[in-house]
Enzyme design. Structure first.
Site, PDB file in Angstrom:
ATOM      1  CD  GLU A  44      -2.723   1.483   2.380  1.00 24.74           C
ATOM      2  OE1 GLU A  44      -3.705   2.246   2.274  1.00 24.74           O
ATOM      3  OE2 GLU A  44      -2.386   0.956   3.455  1.00 24.74           O
ATOM      4  CG  ASN A  96       9.192   9.936  -1.903  1.00 26.19           C
ATOM      5  OD1 ASN A  96       8.289   9.548  -2.655  1.00 26.19           O
ATOM      6  ND2 ASN A  96       9.560  11.190  -1.825  1.00 26.19           N
ATOM      7  CG  ASP A 118      -1.580  13.425  -0.051  1.00 22.82           C
ATOM      8  OD1 ASP A 118      -2.494  13.383   0.794  1.00 22.82           O
ATOM      9  OD2 ASP A 118      -0.387  13.197   0.219  1.00 22.82           O
ATOM     10  CE  LYS A 122      -2.667  25.966  -5.670  1.00 27.13           C
ATOM     11  NZ  LYS A 122      -1.935  26.389  -4.499  1.00 27.13           N
ATOM     12  CG  ASP A 154     -12.561  11.709  -0.586  1.00 32.24           C
ATOM     13  OD1 ASP A 154     -11.376  11.348  -0.653  1.00 32.24           O
ATOM     14  OD2 ASP A 154     -12.892  12.897  -0.390  1.00 32.24           O
ATOM     15  CB  THR A 191      -8.289   3.878   4.446  1.00 34.22           C
ATOM     16  OG1 THR A 191      -8.996   5.047   4.070  1.00 34.22           O
ATOM     17  CG2 THR A 191      -8.150   2.946   3.255  1.00 34.22           C
ATOM     18  CE1 TYR A 193      -6.143  10.957   5.833  1.00 30.21           C
ATOM     19  CE2 TYR A 193      -7.198  12.368   4.225  1.00 30.21           C
ATOM     20  CZ  TYR A 193      -6.244  12.171   5.190  1.00 30.21           C
ATOM     21  OH  TYR A 193      -5.386  13.185   5.530  1.00 30.21           O
TER      22      TYR A 193
END
Ligand code: SAM
Length: 214
Positions: A44, A96, A118, A122, A154, A191, A193
């Site tokens: 993940e 990372n 995330d 932009k 979402d 999760t 979130y």
């Protein structure tokens, strides 16, 4: 993800080498030795506080899971969850995602999970999205030929961008849900979130894709 300064996090992560693997490049091509079996390995990317990856590890003892998270102040909570669950098939990396191909060998991973990545709304930040083609290159290298990417979010904008990115890359879409919690898909391990946003009434999008020409 709100980041809290946790100066003790590094020491805590270091004190659990049985779960938190430091300098993971040393195990490139040898992750089966880390787990002591030849079971498939699912990762993940952006694991956050670890509810999903530890829940999956508990549910599927015959699959090895690795949660990868950039921030030590966040992954330290994932460590607490892993310790609570007391599972043997879970490891955590404070790394990372850009370094995935330094950590894993070609065809070493069977599935990549991306959960509530995330959105980086932009346009000038598009390359940071974990479904950008630069990241799809990395997943392609480490996944087995029939390997899959499973993605939940979402965020409608990120979902639409990601479907387009998958399609432009030539990935095959094998599952899509525009409202996961109203679909028959399951078992669905939520999760952090996902719980937060679905409790607010937001719908959850989900897709599965795989590479055609691996
Ligand atoms: N997957 C968790 C969930 O659904 O609750 C966390 C979602 S949170 C919005 C995204 C997480 O991805 C953050 O914890 C962030 O630090 C992590 N992340 C973002 N970019 C990353 C990268 N390049 N490598 C590793 N982790 C990353």
């Amino acid at each position: 993800m709100r980041l809290r300064n946790k100066p003790w996090a590094k020491d805590k992560l270091d004190s659990h080498p049985e779960i938190v693997v430091r300098n993971p490049e040393q195990f490139k091509g040898k992750w089966h030795e880390v787990f002591g079996n030849k079971n498939p390995i699912h990762i993940e990317v952006g694991t956050g506080k670890g509810q999903f990856v530890s829940g999956m590890a508990e549910l599927n003892a015959d699959i090895n899971y690795i949660g990868i998270e950039l921030f030590e102040s966040v992954i330290v909570t994932a460590l607490d969850k892993a310790l609570e669950k007391d599972v043997r098939n879970l490891r955590l990396l404070n790394e990372n995602a850009m370094d995935l191909t330094k950590i894993f060998d070609r065809d070493e991973i069977s599935r990549v999970y991306l959960n509530f990545s995330d959105p980086w709304p932009k346009i000038r930040h598009a390359k940071r999205r974990l479904t950008h083609s630069n990241f799809l290159d990395l997943y392609k290298e480490i996944l087995i030929p029939e390997g899959e990417i499973h993605f939940k979010t979402d965020n409608q904008g990120l979902f639409e961008y990601s479907l387009q990115s998958f399609s432009e890359y030539g990935l095959l879409l094998t599952f899509v849900s525009l409202d996961l919690h109203k679909s028959e898909f399951g078992p669905n391990i939520m999760t952090e979130y996902e719980e937060k946003f679905s409790n607010k009434g937001q719908r959850i999008y989900r897709s599965e894709v795989r590479y055609l020409n691996k």
